[in-house]
Design a protein around this motif. Structure first.
Motif, PDB file in Angstrom:
ATOM      1  N   ASP A  68       0.819  -1.214   0.000  1.00 32.22           N
ATOM      2  CA  ASP A  68       0.000   0.000   0.000  1.00 32.22           C
ATOM      3  C   ASP A  68       0.852   1.262   0.000  1.00 32.22           C
ATOM      4  N   ASP A  69       1.950   1.262   0.745  1.00 28.57           N
ATOM      5  CA  ASP A  69       2.821   2.438   0.788  1.00 28.57           C
ATOM      6  C   ASP A  69       3.451   2.714  -0.582  1.00 28.57           C
ATOM      7  N   ASP A  70       3.833   1.635  -1.290  1.00 32.84           N
ATOM      8  CA  ASP A  70       4.404   1.791  -2.627  1.00 32.84           C
ATOM      9  C   ASP A  70       3.392   2.447  -3.571  1.00 32.84           C
ATOM     10  N   ARG A  71       2.146   2.122  -3.393  1.00 28.12           N
ATOM     11  CA  ARG A  71       1.098   2.575  -4.314  1.00 28.12           C
ATOM     12  C   ARG A  71       0.561   3.970  -4.008  1.00 28.12           C
ATOM     13  N   GLN A  72       0.721   4.451  -2.786  1.00 25.32           N
ATOM     14  CA  GLN A  72       0.085   5.697  -2.358  1.00 25.32           C
ATOM     15  C   GLN A  72       0.385   6.881  -3.296  1.00 25.32           C
ATOM     16  N   PRO A 104       6.152  -9.585 -13.682  1.00 28.72           N
ATOM     17  CA  PRO A 104       6.236 -11.010 -14.007  1.00 28.72           C
ATOM     18  C   PRO A 104       4.920 -11.727 -13.735  1.00 28.72           C
ATOM     19  N   LYS A 105       4.634 -12.743 -14.557  1.00 27.07           N
ATOM     20  CA  LYS A 105       3.372 -13.465 -14.397  1.00 27.07           C
ATOM     21  C   LYS A 105       3.298 -14.182 -13.050  1.00 27.07           C
ATOM     22  N   GLY A 106       4.419 -14.371 -12.401  1.00 31.92           N
ATOM     23  CA  GLY A 106       4.415 -15.003 -11.084  1.00 31.92           C
ATOM     24  C   GLY A 106       3.701 -14.181 -10.025  1.00 31.92           C
ATOM     25  N   LEU A 107       3.470 -12.898 -10.305  1.00 30.98           N
ATOM     26  CA  LEU A 107       2.762 -12.038  -9.344  1.00 30.98           C
ATOM     27  C   LEU A 107       1.246 -12.056  -9.549  1.00 30.98           C
ATOM     28  N   LEU A 108       0.768 -12.785 -10.566  1.00 32.80           N
ATOM     29  CA  LEU A 108      -0.674 -12.798 -10.835  1.00 32.80           C
ATOM     30  C   LEU A 108      -1.470 -13.297  -9.631  1.00 32.80           C
ATOM     31  N   GLN A 109      -1.015 -14.359  -8.992  1.00 35.65           N
ATOM     32  CA  GLN A 109      -1.765 -14.878  -7.839  1.00 35.65           C
ATOM     33  C   GLN A 109      -1.850 -13.838  -6.727  1.00 35.65           C
ATOM     34  N   SER A 110      -0.763 -13.064  -6.520  1.00 34.42           N
ATOM     35  CA  SER A 110      -0.813 -12.042  -5.485  1.00 34.42           C
ATOM     36  C   SER A 110      -1.840 -10.966  -5.845  1.00 34.42           C
ATOM     37  N   GLN A 111      -2.012 -10.701  -7.138  1.00 34.95           N
ATOM     38  CA  GLN A 111      -3.031  -9.730  -7.545  1.00 34.95           C
ATOM     39  C   GLN A 111      -4.438 -10.263  -7.263  1.00 34.95           C
ATOM     40  N   PHE A 112      -4.677 -11.515  -7.579  1.00 34.23           N
ATOM     41  CA  PHE A 112      -5.990 -12.113  -7.276  1.00 34.23           C
ATOM     42  C   PHE A 112      -6.229 -12.170  -5.769  1.00 34.23           C
ATOM     43  N   ASP A 113      -5.166 -12.433  -4.999  1.00 35.64           N
ATOM     44  CA  ASP A 113      -5.304 -12.472  -3.539  1.00 35.64           C
ATOM     45  C   ASP A 113      -5.646 -11.096  -2.978  1.00 35.64           C
ATOM     46  N   THR A 114      -5.129 -10.044  -3.608  1.00 34.69           N
ATOM     47  CA  THR A 114      -5.339  -8.665  -3.158  1.00 34.69           C
ATOM     48  C   THR A 114      -6.678  -8.104  -3.628  1.00 34.69           C
ATOM     49  N   LEU A 115      -7.167  -8.590  -4.749  1.00 32.31           N
ATOM     50  CA  LEU A 115      -8.353  -8.036  -5.402  1.00 32.31           C
ATOM     51  C   LEU A 115      -9.569  -7.981  -4.475  1.00 32.31           C
ATOM     52  N   GLU A 116     -10.116  -6.791  -4.333  1.00 30.47           N
ATOM     53  CA  GLU A 116     -11.414  -6.582  -3.693  1.00 30.47           C
ATOM     54  C   GLU A 116     -12.346  -6.176  -4.822  1.00 30.47           C
ATOM     55  N   ALA A 153      -5.839  -0.820  -9.501  1.00 33.02           N
ATOM     56  CA  ALA A 153      -6.805  -0.384  -8.471  1.00 33.02           C
ATOM     57  C   ALA A 153      -7.506  -1.565  -7.808  1.00 33.02           C
ATOM     58  N   LEU A 154      -6.742  -2.495  -7.300  1.00 35.69           N
ATOM     59  CA  LEU A 154      -7.300  -3.756  -6.823  1.00 35.69           C
ATOM     60  C   LEU A 154      -8.073  -3.651  -5.507  1.00 35.69           C
ATOM     61  N   LYS A 155      -7.778  -2.649  -4.704  1.00 30.79           N
ATOM     62  CA  LYS A 155      -8.455  -2.505  -3.408  1.00 30.79           C
ATOM     63  C   LYS A 155      -9.407  -1.320  -3.421  1.00 30.79           C
ATOM     64  N   GLU A 156     -10.436  -1.409  -2.582  1.00 29.85           N
ATOM     65  CA  GLU A 156     -11.411  -0.322  -2.484  1.00 29.85           C
ATOM     66  C   GLU A 156     -10.735   0.986  -2.079  1.00 29.85           C
ATOM     67  N   LYS A 157      -9.786   0.911  -1.144  1.00 26.01           N
ATOM     68  CA  LYS A 157      -9.130   2.156  -0.712  1.00 26.01           C
ATOM     69  C   LYS A 157      -8.314   2.785  -1.838  1.00 26.01           C
TER      70      LYS A 157
END
Length: 162
Positions: free
Chosen positions: A55-59, A125-137, A83-87
């Motif tokens: 979150d800090d990286d994205r702010q 990298p495509k290896g981060l796709l799962q982390s995106q799905f895990d983060t997705l709200e 924009a994966l999270k509501e915040k």
């Protein structure tokens, strides 16, 4: 689209945000901005090393995209970003009131993973796709658009729903 709006096209990497966003902007004759091009170098480096952003990286990145939106409010614009999270979406929409809309490009992990396997020269990298799905709200206040159709069909559907 009756009045000028900022259209944020969001979804995980590989969902077609840039392709759809560019086509949509062309159809609506409004500016297009790829949110990835606004990432600071530190974020790009971190993702290229296979590390997910926090979150800090994205702010600061999200605040800059909000500035771009505000700078283009009179004409409207298409801005694509994860924009994966509501915040995150809250930051994007600051001071825009009712003059923006979120368009969520929705697809399965399997479909998007296949797309990422075919994509070349992207810093995430495509290896981060799962982390995106895990983060997705999944957004509740958004147009939900299935990516299981051609880009042209997707853009037509978006325009009909606007």
């Amino acid at each position: 689209m009756a009045k000028s709006q900022i259209l944020f096209v969001m979804g995980v990497s590989g969902s077609g945000k840039s392709t759809i966003g560019q086509l949509l902007a062309e159809k609506l004759n409004i500016p297009f901005f790829d949110g990835d091009s606004f990432h600071p170098e530190a974020n790009v480096k971190k993702m290229s090393e296979g590390k997910p952003l926090n979150d800090d990286d994205r702010q600061g990145w999200l605040e800059r995209l909000n500035e771009v939106a505000l700078e283009n409010i009179s004409t409207g614009a298409v801005i694509v970003c994860s924009a994966l999270k509501e915040k995150y979406r809250t930051i994007l929409g600051q001071n825009l009131e009712s003059q923006y809309k979120i368009i969520y490009l929705n697809g399965s992990f399997e479909m998007i993973n296949k797309r990422l396997n075919e994509r070349k020269n992207h810093f995430m990298p495509k290896g981060l796709l799962q982390s995106q799905f895990d983060t997705l709200e999944v957004p509740t206040e958004a147009l939900h658009i299935s990516i299981d159709q051609t880009p042209s069909e997707i853009v037509t559907e978006i325009i009909k729903k606007l």
